[in-house]
Scaffold this motif. Structure first.
Motif, PDB file in Angstrom:
ATOM      1  N   THR A 277       8.357  -4.421  21.295  1.00 20.01           N
ATOM      2  CA  THR A 277       8.118  -5.809  20.122  1.00 20.01           C
ATOM      3  C   THR A 277       6.353  -5.631  20.239  1.00 20.01           C
ATOM      4  N   LEU A 278       6.041  -4.522  21.134  1.00 17.38           N
ATOM      5  CA  LEU A 278       4.747  -3.775  21.487  1.00 17.38           C
ATOM      6  C   LEU A 278       4.665  -2.197  20.034  1.00 17.38           C
ATOM      7  N   THR A 279       5.737  -1.654  19.530  1.00 13.57           N
ATOM      8  CA  THR A 279       5.706  -0.175  19.235  1.00 13.57           C
ATOM      9  C   THR A 279       5.346  -1.686  17.737  1.00 13.57           C
ATOM     10  N   LYS A 280       5.777  -2.077  16.818  1.00 10.23           N
ATOM     11  CA  LYS A 280       5.493  -2.522  15.943  1.00 10.23           C
ATOM     12  C   LYS A 280       4.275  -3.768  15.872  1.00 10.23           C
ATOM     13  N   LYS A 281       3.432  -4.307  16.938  1.00  9.93           N
ATOM     14  CA  LYS A 281       2.495  -4.438  16.713  1.00  9.93           C
ATOM     15  C   LYS A 281       1.471  -3.192  16.532  1.00  9.93           C
ATOM     16  N   LEU A 282       2.138  -2.390  17.355  1.00  7.74           N
ATOM     17  CA  LEU A 282       1.215  -1.022  17.095  1.00  7.74           C
ATOM     18  C   LEU A 282       1.273  -0.205  15.711  1.00  7.74           C
ATOM     19  N   GLN A 283       2.178  -0.602  15.269  1.00  6.73           N
ATOM     20  CA  GLN A 283       2.152  -0.209  13.763  1.00  6.73           C
ATOM     21  C   GLN A 283       2.232  -0.907  13.150  1.00  6.73           C
ATOM     22  N   ILE A 284       2.228  -2.172  12.858  1.00  2.00           N
ATOM     23  CA  ILE A 284       1.338  -3.713  11.800  1.00  2.00           C
ATOM     24  C   ILE A 284      -0.748  -2.627  12.286  1.00  2.00           C
ATOM     25  N   LEU A 285      -1.196  -2.326  13.631  1.00  2.00           N
ATOM     26  CA  LEU A 285      -2.145  -2.632  13.847  1.00  2.00           C
ATOM     27  C   LEU A 285      -2.630  -0.764  12.830  1.00  2.00           C
ATOM     28  N   LEU A 286      -1.966  -0.151  13.386  1.00  8.66           N
ATOM     29  CA  LEU A 286      -2.448   1.563  13.034  1.00  8.66           C
ATOM     30  C   LEU A 286      -2.495   1.670  11.368  1.00  8.66           C
ATOM     31  N   GLU A 287      -1.484   1.295  10.529  1.00  7.86           N
ATOM     32  CA  GLU A 287      -0.862   0.998   9.621  1.00  7.86           C
ATOM     33  C   GLU A 287      -0.255   2.618   8.954  1.00  7.86           C
ATOM     34  N   VAL A 288       0.952   2.498  10.121  1.00  2.00           N
ATOM     35  CA  VAL A 288       1.773   3.656   9.922  1.00  2.00           C
ATOM     36  C   VAL A 288       2.885   3.407   9.327  1.00  2.00           C
ATOM     37  N   MET A 289       3.854   4.011   9.373  1.00  2.97           N
ATOM     38  CA  MET A 289       5.659   4.275   9.362  1.00  2.97           C
ATOM     39  C   MET A 289       5.994   5.554   9.015  1.00  2.97           C
ATOM     40  N   PRO A 290       7.588   5.358   9.171  1.00  4.08           N
ATOM     41  CA  PRO A 290       8.167   6.419   9.366  1.00  4.08           C
ATOM     42  C   PRO A 290       8.505   7.337   8.031  1.00  4.08           C
ATOM     43  N   GLN A 291       8.290   8.393   8.342  1.00  2.72           N
ATOM     44  CA  GLN A 291       8.477   9.460   7.066  1.00  2.72           C
ATOM     45  C   GLN A 291       9.084   8.939   6.153  1.00  2.72           C
ATOM     46  N   GLU A 292       9.118   9.584   4.638  1.00  4.66           N
ATOM     47  CA  GLU A 292       9.912   8.309   4.050  1.00  4.66           C
ATOM     48  C   GLU A 292      10.868   9.374   3.015  1.00  4.66           C
ATOM     49  N   VAL A 293      10.646  10.476   3.016  1.00 10.65           N
ATOM     50  CA  VAL A 293      11.396  12.107   3.022  1.00 10.65           C
ATOM     51  C   VAL A 293      11.317  13.431   3.361  1.00 10.65           C
ATOM     52  N   GLN A 294      12.887  13.813   3.995  1.00  9.01           N
ATOM     53  CA  GLN A 294      13.497  14.705   4.380  1.00  9.01           C
ATOM     54  C   GLN A 294      12.411  16.091   3.866  1.00  9.01           C
ATOM     55  N   THR A 295      11.247  16.810   4.854  1.00 10.92           N
ATOM     56  CA  THR A 295      10.616  17.496   4.705  1.00 10.92           C
ATOM     57  C   THR A 295      11.116  19.120   5.588  1.00 10.92           C
ATOM     58  N   TYR A 296      12.093  19.133   5.674  1.00  8.92           N
ATOM     59  CA  TYR A 296      13.076  20.564   6.454  1.00  8.92           C
ATOM     60  C   TYR A 296      14.028  20.567   5.816  1.00  8.92           C
TER      61      TYR A 296
ATOM     62  N   MET B 102       0.827  -1.001  -0.041  1.00 14.87           N
ATOM     63  CA  MET B 102       0.050  -0.020   0.267  1.00 14.87           C
ATOM     64  C   MET B 102       0.677   0.972  -0.119  1.00 14.87           C
ATOM     65  N   ALA B 103       2.046   1.112   0.487  1.00 16.79           N
ATOM     66  CA  ALA B 103       2.956   2.852   0.755  1.00 16.79           C
ATOM     67  C   ALA B 103       3.602   2.389  -0.399  1.00 16.79           C
ATOM     68  N   SER B 104       3.531   1.625  -0.951  1.00 16.59           N
ATOM     69  CA  SER B 104       4.547   1.674  -2.782  1.00 16.59           C
ATOM     70  C   SER B 104       4.068   2.367  -3.585  1.00 16.59           C
ATOM     71  N   THR B 105       2.724   2.952  -3.457  1.00  9.66           N
ATOM     72  CA  THR B 105       1.561   3.504  -4.326  1.00  9.66           C
ATOM     73  C   THR B 105       1.878   5.735  -4.491  1.00  9.66           C
ATOM     74  N   GLU B 106       2.949   5.531  -3.112  1.00 11.79           N
ATOM     75  CA  GLU B 106       2.674   6.865  -2.704  1.00 11.79           C
ATOM     76  C   GLU B 106       3.531   6.590  -1.792  1.00 11.79           C
ATOM     77  N   THR B 107       4.261   7.936  -1.879  1.00  4.70           N
ATOM     78  CA  THR B 107       6.061   8.231  -0.536  1.00  4.70           C
ATOM     79  C   THR B 107       4.982   8.708   0.388  1.00  4.70           C
ATOM     80  N   VAL B 108       5.188   8.934   1.624  1.00  3.90           N
ATOM     81  CA  VAL B 108       4.390   8.887   2.631  1.00  3.90           C
ATOM     82  C   VAL B 108       5.118   9.507   2.973  1.00  3.90           C
ATOM     83  N   TYR B 109       4.511  10.993   3.634  1.00  4.74           N
ATOM     84  CA  TYR B 109       5.302  12.201   4.679  1.00  4.74           C
ATOM     85  C   TYR B 109       4.296  13.062   4.699  1.00  4.74           C
TER      86      TYR B 109
END
Length: 471
Positions: free
Chosen positions: A452-471, A6-13
């Motif tokens: 471990t908790l962080t990874k599980k919440l990341q999957i549950l919430l469908e979130v990921m780190p920002q892919e490009v620097q915006t500053y 899903m993330a590959s369709t558009e850069t996440v930032y």
């Protein structure tokens, strides 16, 4: 499909989507919330007379403009989002920055939201019990309901904040001009009566006035998302401050034209009392507009303040989960969720009183604002050659810093209970900083469980780190 597909369709930032109009809506919508409808009572009660209260409204507007201009310089020279937090980090170092982040999470944000929610509840309930006071418990229950409503409102509705708030102020001001033109000015005859002057309470009067102007700094939370920030941040801040200061002063003149000082002090909902006296047939509209304005203010904070947690997490001073972005909505979802579902808001609504909560969180808020503008002067000294597209004279940050520290110091004398608790809670961040932030001193098993908790919440919430620097 999985998260990576899903993330590959558009850069996440966090993209630049806030233009000049959006910037104005964010600032004005956040400022014109509950403050102008509840603060007049606090300003008058702690100043002692009508004349001095109007002077305080003008003074707090000018003072807020000084701070806003300082933040305009910081926002154009330090290009990261995060507002107060990132400016303290870049100028005074990691500990003051973390303490601001800590205070925001444990007391400033929940208390500020509680005050707005209580104002919402008061204006919804009060007309049904007029001229008597509404039951306190009922007001608190409606306030909690209002807080729950805003949690489910989409951030994209931010542009709807501005019209209801400003139209309401224009409605109040224009209706009162009729009374002034026909010579109804007797309520100003003894405007500077010194018999009820309370100089020792003036810091609390300033807190109440400054609360109404609170919000001039919110655009700095989303600096990286502002289109042409070098131009739009200063311009939107200046336009907003001039508009709101004039509107607030005229609105207070409107209140005192129709009501005596005693009427204002006895009213639990000043705008409702005003409407009953001046508008009559239209008075039922006012509570609805005030409630919408309060929800708009909460919505503005829902959009902006999570960016402080996002920034703190990105800098390594907050759990890494809160630096992640939803892969489709492109919003800092974990930071938004923790700020809008925070149970401390409900606790403070149930346990607190409106003006007590106002004094409680104002201490820490203005302490750190003074430190931020002091940091601006330090930053100028350390980085004299740094490009500053918008630059203010050092007179502005110097005056703002001194007045902030003076008000904060005096408030410890004026209301030692609420401000003392606020100070103590802020200091609790120091051991947290040395235990967790500066150097990991937690047991290895705890750190592994947390990852471990962080990874599980990341999957549950469908979130990921920002892919490009915006500053």
């Amino acid at each position: 499909c999985n998260r990576k597909e899903m993330a590959s369709t558009e850069t996440v930032y966090l993209g630049k989507k806030v233009n000049l109009l959006g910037s104005l809506c964010i600032i004005v919508g956040s400022m014109v919330g509950s403050g102008i409808f509840i603060a007049p009572k606090g300003v008058l009660r702690n100043s002692g007379n009508v004349g001095l209260s109007l002077i305080i409204w003008l003074a707090t507007g000018i003072f807020s403009t000084f701070g806003a201009l300082c933040y305009a310089e910081l926002g154009t020279s330090i290009k990261k989002s995060g507002g107060h937090y990132i400016y303290l980090l870049e100028t005074l170092g990691p500990m003051p920055a973390f303490l601001r982040l800590w205070a925001q999470f444990i007391l400033i944000r929940p208390a500020a939201s509680s005050v707005v929610a209580l104002a919402f509840g008061r204006y919804i309930v009060e007309p049904f019990f007029s001229p008597c006071s509404a039951p306190t418990l009922l007001v608190k229950m409606i306030s909690i309901i209002g807080d729950e409503i805003y949690m489910y409102v989409c951030n994209s509705l931010i542009s709807l904040i501005y019209p209801p708030s400003c139209l309401l102020l224009e409605y109040l001001i224009m209706s009162t001009l009729i009374f002034i033109f026909v010579g109804q000015t007797e309520n100003f005859d003894s405007a500077f009566d010194t018999s009820s002057l309370t100089l020792d309470k003036l810091p609390l009067a300033f807190y109440a006035g400054l609360y109404a102007y609170a919000g001039w700094y919110v655009l700095n939370y989303v600096t990286e998302e502002v289109i042409d920030s070098k131009r739009n941040i200063p311009l939107s801040i200046i336009l907003s401050m001039v508009t709101v200061t004039i509107s607030y002063l005229l609105t207070n003149i409107s209140y005192y034209t129709v009501m005596t000082s005693q009427d204002v002090l006895e009213s639990n909902a000043v705008a409702v009392t005003f409407a009953d006296r001046a508008l009559q047939g239209f008075s039922s509209v006012i509570p609805v507009l005030v409630a919408v304005s309060c929800l708009g203010s909460l919505l503005g904070s829902c959009f902006t303040t999570p960016r402080m947690l996002f920034s703190g997490s990105r800098e390594g001073q907050w759990p890494i989960l809160f630096a992640m972005i939803h892969i489709r909505r492109h919003t800092p979802l974990p930071a938004v969720l923790i700020m809008v579902t925070y149970p401390m808001i409900v606790f403070m609504i149930l346990a607190g009183e409106l003006f007590g909560l106002l004094n409680f969180y104002s201490f820490s808020r203005w302490l750190f604002m003074g430190l931020t503008t002091m940091g601006l002067m330090v930053h100028r000294y350390r980085n004299p050659d740094l490009p500053r597209p918008f630059k203010v004279h050092l007179f502005f940050p110097a005056v703002f810093t001194v007045v902030c520290f003076f008000i904060v110091g005096m408030s410890l004398y004026s209301d030692p209970f609420n401000t003392g608790i606020s100070f103590a809670l802020t200091l609790t961040g120091i051991p947290i900083y040395f235990l967790v932030v500066q150097k990991q001193r937690l047991p290895l098993c705890v750190i592994r469980a947390f990852h471990t908790l962080t990874k599980k919440l990341q999957i549950l919430l469908e979130v990921m780190p920002q892919e490009v620097q915006t500053y």
